[in-house]
Scaffold this motif. Sequence first.
Motif, PDB file in Angstrom:
ATOM      1  N   ASP A  81     -88.828 -43.531 -25.024  1.00  0.00           N
ATOM      2  CA  ASP A  81     -89.218 -44.865 -24.576  1.00  0.00           C
ATOM      3  C   ASP A  81     -90.702 -45.151 -24.801  1.00  0.00           C
ATOM      4  OD1 ASP A  81     -86.762 -45.913 -23.675  1.00  0.00           O
ATOM      5  OD2 ASP A  81     -86.896 -44.761 -21.818  1.00  0.00           O
ATOM      6  N   VAL A  82     -91.489 -44.128 -25.092  1.00  0.00           N
ATOM      7  CA  VAL A  82     -92.928 -44.334 -25.256  1.00  0.00           C
ATOM      8  C   VAL A  82     -93.237 -45.351 -26.360  1.00  0.00           C
ATOM      9  CG1 VAL A  82     -95.095 -43.217 -25.920  1.00  0.00           C
ATOM     10  CG2 VAL A  82     -93.580 -42.120 -24.250  1.00  0.00           C
ATOM     11  N   PRO A  83     -92.614 -45.257 -27.544  1.00  0.00           N
ATOM     12  CA  PRO A  83     -92.950 -46.234 -28.597  1.00  0.00           C
ATOM     13  C   PRO A  83     -92.523 -47.665 -28.292  1.00  0.00           C
ATOM     14  CG  PRO A  83     -91.816 -44.296 -29.494  1.00  0.00           C
ATOM     15  CD  PRO A  83     -91.665 -44.251 -28.010  1.00  0.00           C
ATOM     16  N   HIS A 101     -99.318 -44.637 -29.941  1.00  0.00           N
ATOM     17  CA  HIS A 101     -98.331 -45.576 -30.483  1.00  0.00           C
ATOM     18  C   HIS A 101     -98.846 -47.008 -30.488  1.00  0.00           C
ATOM     19  CE1 HIS A 101     -94.793 -43.052 -31.210  1.00  0.00           C
ATOM     20  NE2 HIS A 101     -95.184 -42.335 -30.175  1.00  0.00           N
ATOM     21  N   GLY A 102    -100.120 -47.193 -30.140  1.00  0.00           N
ATOM     22  CA  GLY A 102    -100.704 -48.527 -30.196  1.00  0.00           C
ATOM     23  C   GLY A 102    -100.452 -49.378 -28.975  1.00  0.00           C
ATOM     24  N   SER A 158     -91.116 -32.941 -15.630  1.00  0.00           N
ATOM     25  CA  SER A 158     -92.478 -32.855 -15.106  1.00  0.00           C
ATOM     26  C   SER A 158     -93.519 -33.059 -16.194  1.00  0.00           C
ATOM     27  CB  SER A 158     -92.699 -31.499 -14.425  1.00  0.00           C
ATOM     28  OG  SER A 158     -91.985 -31.416 -13.210  1.00  0.00           O
ATOM     29  N   SER A 159     -93.189 -32.666 -17.413  1.00  0.00           N
ATOM     30  CA  SER A 159     -94.157 -32.782 -18.518  1.00  0.00           C
ATOM     31  C   SER A 159     -94.177 -34.173 -19.132  1.00  0.00           C
ATOM     32  CB  SER A 159     -93.837 -31.746 -19.599  1.00  0.00           C
ATOM     33  OG  SER A 159     -92.588 -32.028 -20.209  1.00  0.00           O
ATOM     34  N   TRP A 160     -93.348 -35.092 -18.627  1.00  0.00           N
ATOM     35  CA  TRP A 160     -93.326 -36.472 -19.133  1.00  0.00           C
ATOM     36  C   TRP A 160     -94.227 -37.395 -18.312  1.00  0.00           C
ATOM     37  CZ3 TRP A 160     -87.254 -37.069 -19.184  1.00  0.00           C
ATOM     38  CH2 TRP A 160     -86.716 -36.202 -20.158  1.00  0.00           C
ATOM     39  N   GLN A 161     -95.015 -36.855 -17.407  1.00  0.00           N
ATOM     40  CA  GLN A 161     -95.754 -37.686 -16.460  1.00  0.00           C
ATOM     41  C   GLN A 161     -97.068 -38.231 -17.041  1.00  0.00           C
ATOM     42  OE1 GLN A 161     -95.529 -36.553 -12.117  1.00  0.00           O
ATOM     43  NE2 GLN A 161     -95.183 -34.541 -13.049  1.00  0.00           N
ATOM     44  N   ALA A 195     -86.881 -51.530 -17.009  1.00  0.00           N
ATOM     45  CA  ALA A 195     -87.890 -52.572 -17.186  1.00  0.00           C
ATOM     46  C   ALA A 195     -88.068 -52.907 -18.662  1.00  0.00           C
ATOM     47  CB  ALA A 195     -89.214 -52.123 -16.567  1.00  0.00           C
ATOM     48  N   LEU A 196     -88.166 -51.897 -19.502  1.00  0.00           N
ATOM     49  CA  LEU A 196     -88.311 -52.143 -20.943  1.00  0.00           C
ATOM     50  C   LEU A 196     -87.095 -52.890 -21.488  1.00  0.00           C
ATOM     51  CD1 LEU A 196     -89.785 -48.704 -22.054  1.00  0.00           C
ATOM     52  CD2 LEU A 196     -90.976 -50.904 -22.138  1.00  0.00           C
ATOM     53  N   ASP A 197     -85.902 -52.479 -21.062  1.00  0.00           N
ATOM     54  CA  ASP A 197     -84.686 -53.163 -21.517  1.00  0.00           C
ATOM     55  C   ASP A 197     -84.720 -54.647 -21.148  1.00  0.00           C
ATOM     56  OD1 ASP A 197     -83.700 -50.781 -22.498  1.00  0.00           O
ATOM     57  OD2 ASP A 197     -82.291 -50.445 -20.859  1.00  0.00           O
ATOM     58  N   SER A 198     -85.254 -54.944 -19.951  1.00  0.00           N
ATOM     59  CA  SER A 198     -85.272 -56.339 -19.500  1.00  0.00           C
ATOM     60  C   SER A 198     -86.244 -57.187 -20.317  1.00  0.00           C
ATOM     61  CB  SER A 198     -85.645 -56.412 -18.016  1.00  0.00           C
ATOM     62  OG  SER A 198     -87.027 -56.183 -17.808  1.00  0.00           O
ATOM     63  N   PHE A 199     -87.206 -56.534 -20.980  1.00  0.00           N
ATOM     64  CA  PHE A 199     -88.181 -57.271 -21.788  1.00  0.00           C
ATOM     65  C   PHE A 199     -87.714 -57.520 -23.219  1.00  0.00           C
ATOM     66  CE2 PHE A 199     -91.656 -55.546 -18.841  1.00  0.00           C
ATOM     67  CZ  PHE A 199     -91.788 -56.748 -18.174  1.00  0.00           C
TER      68      PHE A 199
END
Length: 534
Positions: free
Chosen positions: A369-371, A418-419, A406-409, A344-348
């Motif tokens: 991918d968070v930032p 990151h604003g 699991s810790s990335w949830q 989804a991020l790539d498509s934006f």
Amino acid sequence: MTTLFRGGRVFTALSGFAEAVLVRDGVIAAVGDEADLVRQAPRHESVDLDGGLLVPGFTDAHIHPVQAGLERAKCDLSEVYGLDAYIEEISRYAAGHPDKEWIDGGGWDMSAFPGGLPHRAQLDFLDRPAYLIQRDHHAAWVNTRALERAGITKDTPDPADGRIERDPDGTPSGVLHEGAMDLVGLLTPRATAQDADDALVDAQAHLFSLGVTGWQDAIVGSYAGSDDQLPTYLSAARSGRLKARVVGALWWDRTRGAEQIPGLVERRASAEGLERFRATSVKIMQDGITENFTAATLEPYCQCGGTGLSYVDPGKLKEYVRELDRLGFQVHFHAIGERAVREALDSFEGTDPANRHHIAHLQIIEPSDVPRFAALGVTANLQPLWATHHAQMDELTLPFLGEPRSSWQYPFADLLGHGTRFCAGSDWPVSSADPLQGVHVAVNRTEPGGSVHAGYPTARTPFLPGQRIGLAEALTAYTAGSAWINRSPAGVIEQGRPADLVVLDRDPFTLPDSEIWTTRVRRTFVDGEQVYAG
């Protein structure tokens, strides 16, 4: 008419707190000290906050009210838990509706069954076919009669976007995942136009009772056996029955491609000029859910070895999203797994942030991918209620994901750091529509008291507590953030804004964080008109 809201505090969702609000003819005329506002309008009616908190009307940025209203009128399992309770409720419903051709409804929880899977035999006591949608709306539980009605046998292939759960000998077991739901769901009785209209009105009343004065319907189209809700919204908006401020996210048919875009443009145009409803968003469901291994992951699941499904080819996805962006659509993604979030991020990349694109659910985000959310101007659409230790999380999700995934949830704090801009929603009827319960979880990362899972052994153990956010940030997401996503003029308490306001029975900022969930809505106003009093 002039009304003074006084006797408590005001959370503006813009500039902190105030003492009182003056409303004139449905519009916020002034915000400030009570004495100053009284001088401005010596003749007024008063609404006494009685020590509570006045907040902007909540906007739910991801919800399915028509579907919820229809399910409330069917066999509703959402308020009970466990096989025995489900069978009791189903039996009661069947006995009370002897003339119904099908037993349909839903709300069952995967965690109530070993491996998350009920079985057709558990429903074979019924004298009719049964079709019961799972709480997450990504699977259906059916009985043998329903499978026979649909002609589903051990020789029936899985659809490209779903899976037929099977016994060891290949016989369908009674659970249909994702696209396979339609094999039976489309055979169930269709809701009439009056049924859908009644469902919307019922849902709106329920949402007003929770302080929700606007929303984005996350699927306006035909999906999982349900019919298109667009005619329902158009009718309600034209007649005045729709009083909330609503945006419809038009469903992207994942079996088709760019050829459907002209039709989406026509559907958007059908709502032009309506005051309460616009169809300016497009909903793309890029993957499924983790518990049935359909969420799109970067690495294999621990149990099954697969990496889930990307419902829209990632290469073509970029083409579709950029064309929708060029046409001025907002794109609203469902993305659960970390691969779906990345796709989804790539498509934006290269799209216009002014179109206010957003990604909902965001269960797993690979840390790199968070930032990108803030960098791309993409809003994180949070469903906070899911970020707790509950049976489905502990017994299904965590074992299937393993570490470090699991810790990335639900990394709310990391996104905020990151604003990233936030909006928030409930996904009702998947989970409670109560924004204050979601706010509680966002702040505490524990189950609210009174929830279905409140008695679960680890319900009060914070889930990844480092990802908590503050009360002000959570309330702002549900008010100003979600209103911004909808381009709604409401969502903040400021001079010149519509008086969409909610009176809470207490000020949650004065409570221990663990008691936020006890806050209730006392009164709800839309354009200064009271639409709910508890």
